[in-house]
Design a protein around this motif. Structure first.
Motif, PDB file in Angstrom:
ATOM      1  N   ALA A 143      -5.261  69.479  60.380  1.00  0.00           N
ATOM      2  CA  ALA A 143      -5.840  69.875  61.675  1.00  0.00           C
ATOM      3  C   ALA A 143      -4.757  70.478  62.571  1.00  0.00           C
ATOM      4  N   LEU A 144      -3.561  69.918  62.536  1.00  0.00           N
ATOM      5  CA  LEU A 144      -2.472  70.445  63.354  1.00  0.00           C
ATOM      6  C   LEU A 144      -2.078  71.843  62.900  1.00  0.00           C
ATOM      7  N   ILE A 145      -2.061  72.064  61.588  1.00  0.00           N
ATOM      8  CA  ILE A 145      -1.779  73.413  61.085  1.00  0.00           C
ATOM      9  C   ILE A 145      -2.787  74.411  61.671  1.00  0.00           C
TER      10      ILE A 145
ATOM     11  N   ALA B 231       5.938  58.044  55.727  1.00  0.00           N
ATOM     12  CA  ALA B 231       6.511  57.686  57.024  1.00  0.00           C
ATOM     13  C   ALA B 231       6.611  58.868  57.984  1.00  0.00           C
ATOM     14  N   THR B 232       6.192  60.053  57.549  1.00  0.00           N
ATOM     15  CA  THR B 232       6.274  61.233  58.415  1.00  0.00           C
ATOM     16  C   THR B 232       5.215  61.137  59.505  1.00  0.00           C
ATOM     17  N   GLY B 233       5.656  60.948  60.738  1.00  0.00           N
ATOM     18  CA  GLY B 233       4.728  60.848  61.859  1.00  0.00           C
ATOM     19  C   GLY B 233       4.309  62.211  62.377  1.00  0.00           C
ATOM     20  N   ALA B 234       3.406  62.203  63.343  1.00  0.00           N
ATOM     21  CA  ALA B 234       2.842  63.447  63.861  1.00  0.00           C
ATOM     22  C   ALA B 234       3.908  64.331  64.500  1.00  0.00           C
ATOM     23  N   GLU B 235       4.807  63.742  65.289  1.00  0.00           N
ATOM     24  CA  GLU B 235       5.831  64.543  65.952  1.00  0.00           C
ATOM     25  C   GLU B 235       6.807  65.129  64.948  1.00  0.00           C
ATOM     26  N   GLU B 236       7.195  64.330  63.958  1.00  0.00           N
ATOM     27  CA  GLU B 236       8.104  64.836  62.933  1.00  0.00           C
ATOM     28  C   GLU B 236       7.428  65.934  62.123  1.00  0.00           C
TER      29      GLU B 236
ATOM     30  N   VAL C 175      10.151  71.411  52.287  1.00  0.00           N
ATOM     31  CA  VAL C 175      10.399  70.226  53.100  1.00  0.00           C
ATOM     32  C   VAL C 175       9.457  69.117  52.636  1.00  0.00           C
ATOM     33  N   THR C 176       9.968  67.897  52.562  1.00  0.00           N
ATOM     34  CA  THR C 176       9.238  66.764  52.018  1.00  0.00           C
ATOM     35  C   THR C 176       8.378  66.099  53.086  1.00  0.00           C
ATOM     36  N   VAL C 177       7.111  65.875  52.765  1.00  0.00           N
ATOM     37  CA  VAL C 177       6.225  65.099  53.638  1.00  0.00           C
ATOM     38  C   VAL C 177       6.053  63.725  52.999  1.00  0.00           C
ATOM     39  N   ARG C 178       6.384  62.688  53.766  1.00  0.00           N
ATOM     40  CA  ARG C 178       6.352  61.318  53.261  1.00  0.00           C
ATOM     41  C   ARG C 178       5.263  60.510  53.957  1.00  0.00           C
TER      42      ARG C 178
ATOM     43  N   GLY D 251      10.190  74.168  62.089  1.00  0.00           N
ATOM     44  CA  GLY D 251      11.578  74.323  61.663  1.00  0.00           C
ATOM     45  C   GLY D 251      12.577  73.719  62.609  1.00  0.00           C
ATOM     46  N   ARG D 252      12.148  72.781  63.424  1.00  0.00           N
ATOM     47  CA  ARG D 252      13.037  72.170  64.400  1.00  0.00           C
ATOM     48  C   ARG D 252      13.638  70.874  63.870  1.00  0.00           C
ATOM     49  N   ALA D 253      14.917  70.702  64.124  1.00  0.00           N
ATOM     50  CA  ALA D 253      15.615  69.437  63.824  1.00  0.00           C
ATOM     51  C   ALA D 253      15.551  69.064  62.350  1.00  0.00           C
ATOM     52  N   LEU D 254      15.482  70.089  61.461  1.00  0.00           N
ATOM     53  CA  LEU D 254      15.456  69.765  60.036  1.00  0.00           C
ATOM     54  C   LEU D 254      16.769  69.147  59.580  1.00  0.00           C
ATOM     55  N   THR D 255      17.870  69.624  60.146  1.00  0.00           N
ATOM     56  CA  THR D 255      19.172  69.072  59.753  1.00  0.00           C
ATOM     57  C   THR D 255      19.236  67.584  60.067  1.00  0.00           C
ATOM     58  N   ARG D 256      18.774  67.199  61.265  1.00  0.00           N
ATOM     59  CA  ARG D 256      18.800  65.783  61.634  1.00  0.00           C
ATOM     60  C   ARG D 256      17.809  64.978  60.800  1.00  0.00           C
ATOM     61  N   THR D 257      16.620  65.534  60.599  1.00  0.00           N
ATOM     62  CA  THR D 257      15.578  64.813  59.879  1.00  0.00           C
ATOM     63  C   THR D 257      16.003  64.485  58.457  1.00  0.00           C
TER      64      THR D 257
END
Length: 266
Positions: free
Chosen positions: A37-39, A219-224, A214-217, A231-237
């Motif tokens: 739905a977010l997509i 534990a992947t929440g809505a904001e992540e 990119v891996t969807v787990r 493409g934001r904060a991929l390095t940190r994630t």
């Protein structure tokens, strides 16, 4: 526009009650529905792997804000839970199957959790899901001798072609591992493009046989998830994942060199 970045989402199982082997990479059906739905809400345009690679190969412009939805291995929940959601949104996707893990005469059904059968795979294909290859028994391909590597690719390709009536054009490396030798073998087996992992956005300059995902787990929440799409904060994630991957790559490389040395002595 330079080299646009495209998020390629890597899913595995979509399940209400996954087993311990698949739990971390299994997404709850409700979460998957929210993510799709977010997509739609963000105005992204889902493509198949073949469509993305063909666009980049030809130089034709891609649709606005492309995204890929991909599934690895061939878990039954892709048909039970993901397909109705994809159909409701009219989203295409790509499923990469390990043919030896699927249920049926030519597979063992020996995957880590309940797997698809070929009737379900054909229904997915009829609904607009591209079916790609993911090897026959899901080994670490870069650790195999040449003959075993060719067998893994050939069996996967031939079984999928026999069951679906068309040869798969896209491939995903089991565990994301490849090497120059593996990529050459995948190309020789007739695949036009292949996906790795990398936990980075895909770009044309990566080449058609090393596109990153990119891996969807679970534990992947809505904001992540939204950060992954944008493409934001991929390095940190994925910083920890990348550190572990680099370390394990060195270990695996040393093991491979030892095996080569042993074979040369024999």
């Amino acid at each position: 526009m330079g080299d646009p970045a495209v998020p390629i989402l890597m899913y595995h199982s979509v399940a209400t009650a996954p087993n311990d082997a698949t739990r971390a990479l299994s997404v709850a059906p409700e979460a998957f529905a929210d993510q799709m739905a977010l997509i739609g809400d963000l105005g992204l345009t889902p493509l198949t792997t073949a469509d993305l690679a063909a666009g980049w190969r030809s130089g034709r412009p891609l649709p606005d804000r492309p995204v890929l939805i991909t599934f690895d291995d061939g878990y039954e929940g892709v048909h039970r839970h993901a397909l109705p959601v994809l159909a409701r949104h009219g989203f295409p996707a790509t499923l990469f199957v390990s043919t030896g893990w699927l249920r049926g005469a030519l597979g063992t059904g020996g995957g880590p959790d309940t797997m698809l059968d070929w009737r379900q795979v054909r229904e997915l294909a009829a609904a607009g899901v591209e079916i790609g290859g993911h090897s026959h028994t899901h080994p670490q391909l870069d650790q195999l001798p040449d003959a075993e590597l060719r067998t893994e690719l050939t069996r996967c390709t031939e079984i999928a072609a026999a069951e679906l009536g068309t040869r798969p054009l896209s491939f995903a490396y089991p565990y994301g591992y490849s090497s120059r030798r593996v990529r050459r073998a995948v190309r020789a087996a007739g695949y036009a493009q292949a996906l790795a992992v990398g936990n980075a956005l895909a770009r044309r300059r990566q080449g058609p046989y090393a596109l990153e995902r990119v891996t969807v787990r679970r534990a992947t929440g809505a904001e992540e998830f939204e950060r992954l799409l944008l493409g934001r904060a991929l390095t940190r994630t994925f910083a920890r994942d990348r550190a572990l991957t680099r370390g394990y790559a060195l270990v695996r490389r040393s093991r491979q060199l030892r095996r080569k040395a042993i074979r040369s002595r024999d």
